[in-house]
Design a protein around this motif. Structure first.
Motif, PDB file in Angstrom:
ATOM      1  N   LEU A   1      32.216   1.879  -0.125  1.00  0.00           N
ATOM      2  CA  LEU A   1      33.382   2.632  -0.909  1.00  0.00           C
ATOM      3  C   LEU A   1      33.284   1.415  -2.044  1.00  0.00           C
ATOM      4  CD1 LEU A   1      35.805   2.669   1.436  1.00  0.00           C
ATOM      5  CD2 LEU A   1      35.807   4.156  -0.204  1.00  0.00           C
ATOM      6  N   GLY A   2      32.969  -0.109  -2.286  1.00  0.00           N
ATOM      7  CA  GLY A   2      33.218  -1.139  -3.160  1.00  0.00           C
ATOM      8  C   GLY A   2      31.992  -0.593  -4.367  1.00  0.00           C
ATOM      9  N   HIS A   3      30.723  -0.067  -3.948  1.00  0.00           N
ATOM     10  CA  HIS A   3      29.974   0.251  -4.895  1.00  0.00           C
ATOM     11  C   HIS A   3      30.340   2.056  -5.859  1.00  0.00           C
ATOM     12  CE1 HIS A   3      26.050   1.449  -6.558  1.00  0.00           C
ATOM     13  NE2 HIS A   3      26.022   2.770  -7.272  1.00  0.00           N
ATOM     14  N   SER A   4      31.363   2.605  -5.365  1.00  0.00           N
ATOM     15  CA  SER A   4      31.787   3.730  -6.450  1.00  0.00           C
ATOM     16  C   SER A   4      32.897   3.422  -6.650  1.00  0.00           C
ATOM     17  CB  SER A   4      31.979   3.989  -5.150  1.00  0.00           C
ATOM     18  OG  SER A   4      30.857   5.057  -4.164  1.00  0.00           O
ATOM     19  N   PHE A   5      34.037   2.151  -5.888  1.00  0.00           N
ATOM     20  CA  PHE A   5      35.425   1.777  -6.817  1.00  0.00           C
ATOM     21  C   PHE A   5      35.501   0.304  -6.878  1.00  0.00           C
ATOM     22  CE2 PHE A   5      35.648   5.847  -3.888  1.00  0.00           C
ATOM     23  CZ  PHE A   5      35.600   6.731  -4.932  1.00  0.00           C
ATOM     24  N   PRO A   6      34.404  -0.276  -7.626  1.00  0.00           N
ATOM     25  CA  PRO A   6      34.502  -1.741  -8.050  1.00  0.00           C
ATOM     26  C   PRO A   6      36.279  -2.194  -7.706  1.00  0.00           C
ATOM     27  CG  PRO A   6      33.396  -0.722  -9.345  1.00  0.00           C
ATOM     28  CD  PRO A   6      33.961   0.269  -7.996  1.00  0.00           C
ATOM     29  N   PHE A   7      36.952  -2.894  -6.980  1.00  0.00           N
ATOM     30  CA  PHE A   7      38.171  -3.377  -7.624  1.00  0.00           C
ATOM     31  C   PHE A   7      37.530  -4.198  -9.357  1.00  0.00           C
ATOM     32  CE2 PHE A   7      36.341  -7.654  -5.886  1.00  0.00           C
ATOM     33  CZ  PHE A   7      37.430  -8.415  -6.802  1.00  0.00           C
ATOM     34  N   TRP A   8      37.056  -5.113  -9.883  1.00  0.00           N
ATOM     35  CA  TRP A   8      37.390  -5.153 -11.222  1.00  0.00           C
ATOM     36  C   TRP A   8      36.855  -4.776 -11.559  1.00  0.00           C
ATOM     37  CZ3 TRP A   8      32.516  -5.645 -13.193  1.00  0.00           C
ATOM     38  CH2 TRP A   8      31.110  -5.165 -12.512  1.00  0.00           C
ATOM     39  N   ASN A   9      35.906  -3.056 -12.097  1.00  0.00           N
ATOM     40  CA  ASN A   9      35.657  -2.131 -13.016  1.00  0.00           C
ATOM     41  C   ASN A   9      36.414  -1.630 -12.588  1.00  0.00           C
ATOM     42  OD1 ASN A   9      34.251  -2.125 -15.222  1.00  0.00           O
ATOM     43  ND2 ASN A   9      33.497  -0.465 -13.485  1.00  0.00           N
ATOM     44  N   HIS A  10      37.788  -1.645 -12.811  1.00  0.00           N
ATOM     45  CA  HIS A  10      38.911  -0.505 -12.566  1.00  0.00           C
ATOM     46  C   HIS A  10      37.913   0.711 -11.513  1.00  0.00           C
ATOM     47  CE1 HIS A  10      40.436  -2.679 -15.905  1.00  0.00           C
ATOM     48  NE2 HIS A  10      39.084  -2.332 -17.191  1.00  0.00           N
ATOM     49  N   PHE A  11      38.086  -0.003 -11.225  1.00  0.00           N
ATOM     50  CA  PHE A  11      37.985   0.855  -9.171  1.00  0.00           C
ATOM     51  C   PHE A  11      36.868   2.205 -10.090  1.00  0.00           C
ATOM     52  CE2 PHE A  11      41.565  -0.456  -8.519  1.00  0.00           C
ATOM     53  CZ  PHE A  11      41.192  -1.117  -7.736  1.00  0.00           C
ATOM     54  N   LYS A  12      35.930   1.858 -10.749  1.00  0.00           N
ATOM     55  CA  LYS A  12      34.526   2.591 -12.013  1.00  0.00           C
ATOM     56  C   LYS A  12      33.642   2.455 -11.186  1.00  0.00           C
ATOM     57  CE  LYS A  12      37.836   4.483 -15.019  1.00  0.00           C
ATOM     58  NZ  LYS A  12      38.012   4.465 -16.751  1.00  0.00           N
ATOM     59  N   GLY A  13      32.485   2.910 -10.140  1.00  0.00           N
ATOM     60  CA  GLY A  13      31.057   2.403 -10.110  1.00  0.00           C
ATOM     61  C   GLY A  13      29.949   3.549 -10.214  1.00  0.00           C
ATOM     62  N   GLY A  14      28.810   2.750  -9.294  1.00  0.00           N
ATOM     63  CA  GLY A  14      27.854   4.198  -9.372  1.00  0.00           C
ATOM     64  C   GLY A  14      28.056   5.356  -8.327  1.00  0.00           C
TER      65      GLY A  14
ATOM     66  N   ASN B   1      27.508   6.216 -15.946  1.00  0.00           N
ATOM     67  CA  ASN B   1      27.390   5.842 -14.418  1.00  0.00           C
ATOM     68  C   ASN B   1      27.055   4.487 -14.520  1.00  0.00           C
ATOM     69  OD1 ASN B   1      25.979   5.722 -11.406  1.00  0.00           O
ATOM     70  ND2 ASN B   1      28.221   6.759 -11.837  1.00  0.00           N
ATOM     71  N   PRO B   2      27.591   3.373 -14.541  1.00  0.00           N
ATOM     72  CA  PRO B   2      26.944   2.302 -14.059  1.00  0.00           C
ATOM     73  C   PRO B   2      25.965   2.624 -12.787  1.00  0.00           C
ATOM     74  CG  PRO B   2      28.815   1.985 -13.374  1.00  0.00           C
ATOM     75  CD  PRO B   2      29.180   3.329 -14.140  1.00  0.00           C
ATOM     76  N   GLY B   3      24.924   2.657 -12.334  1.00  0.00           N
ATOM     77  CA  GLY B   3      24.337   3.281 -11.580  1.00  0.00           C
ATOM     78  C   GLY B   3      22.401   3.408 -11.499  1.00  0.00           C
ATOM     79  N   THR B   4      22.115   3.444 -10.451  1.00  0.00           N
ATOM     80  CA  THR B   4      20.771   3.069 -10.987  1.00  0.00           C
ATOM     81  C   THR B   4      19.769   4.223 -12.149  1.00  0.00           C
ATOM     82  OG1 THR B   4      19.845   2.146  -9.059  1.00  0.00           O
ATOM     83  CG2 THR B   4      18.143   3.360  -9.887  1.00  0.00           C
ATOM     84  N   ALA B   5      20.234   5.279 -11.712  1.00  0.00           N
ATOM     85  CA  ALA B   5      19.909   6.716 -12.442  1.00  0.00           C
ATOM     86  C   ALA B   5      20.240   6.246 -14.059  1.00  0.00           C
ATOM     87  CB  ALA B   5      20.618   7.713 -11.687  1.00  0.00           C
ATOM     88  N   ASN B   6      21.344   6.179 -13.911  1.00  0.00           N
ATOM     89  CA  ASN B   6      21.885   6.003 -15.684  1.00  0.00           C
ATOM     90  C   ASN B   6      20.897   4.784 -16.497  1.00  0.00           C
ATOM     91  OD1 ASN B   6      23.639   7.257 -17.978  1.00  0.00           O
ATOM     92  ND2 ASN B   6      24.388   5.188 -17.237  1.00  0.00           N
TER      93      ASN B   6
END
Length: 206
Positions: free
Chosen positions: A91-104, A38-43
């Motif tokens: 929405l942008g953080h969770s589903f970023p368009f540039w990263n195939h909608f895979k976010g934090g 997961n591309p987020g703070t916790a990970n």
């Protein structure tokens, strides 16, 4: 139209994933290939260390604040517009368009959004979340509880439309946490003892 513009502003700023920025610039690694993926703070904090996790968190808070401030001054602090801006960031953080909608998962994002929207209720929600983290020793359920509680609070005090916006954000977080929720209820969830961590830092844990 104001609501749509606010949503778009939030979405595009939400697309800035600081987990990716921190990991690639400073660590030369792809965070989606480590830990939970997961591309987020916790990970980032769990895999690469708390320093990088904190830096990621600061970045996510900054982008959220930027989106909310832009909309605040653009539409004179209108709460409905701020609600849409916050939802856009989630929405942008969770589903970023540039990263195939895979976010934090949006914990840091929603935390600041709540406090910005209503600082008293927001702080109460976050303190209750911290209390739940301490007694449950879990980082999955408490954020969902504070979001659901704040959604109900907003619905009752500011109208169904704004309450619904926060509820949608809650559902997005539930979707992002879906695997962690299953792990929690099947007894495989990761336990985090905040009090022990604090005692270790203070040198009083034996």
């Amino acid at each position: 139209m104001n609501e749509l513009i606010s949503l778009v502003i939030g979405y595009f700023l939400g697309n800035i994933l600081f987990a990716m920025i921190v990991a690639k610039i400073f660590l030369h690694k792809d965070p989606t290939k480590y830990g939970s993926g997961n591309p987020g703070t916790a990970n980032i904090g769990a895999v690469f260390g708390k320093k990088w996790g904190i830096l990621t968190c600061i970045g996510d808070l900054a982008k959220t604040l930027a989106a909310l401030l832009i909309v605040y001054f653009l539409y004179h602090g209108n709460r409905l517009d701020l609600s849409f801006a916050g939802l856009g960031v989630v929405l942008g953080h969770s589903f970023p368009f540039w990263n195939h909608f895979k976010g934090g998962k949006g914990v840091a994002v929603t935390a600041l959004w709540l406090v910005f929207f209503d600082w008293r209720a927001g702080l109460i929600a976050l303190l209750f979340c911290l209390f739940l983290v301490i007694i449950m020793k879990n980082l999955t359920i408490p954020p969902l509880v504070y979001m659901l509680g704040f959604s109900i609070f907003t619905w009752l005090n500011f109208g169904w439309e704004q309450g619904l916006i926060f509820l949608i954000a809650t559902l997005i977080m539930i979707f992002q946490f879906r695997k962690d929720i299953v792990d929690f209820f099947t007894g495989h969830g990761k336990r985090v003892d905040v009090l022990v961590t604090i005692k270790k830092k203070l040198g009083i844990y034996k």
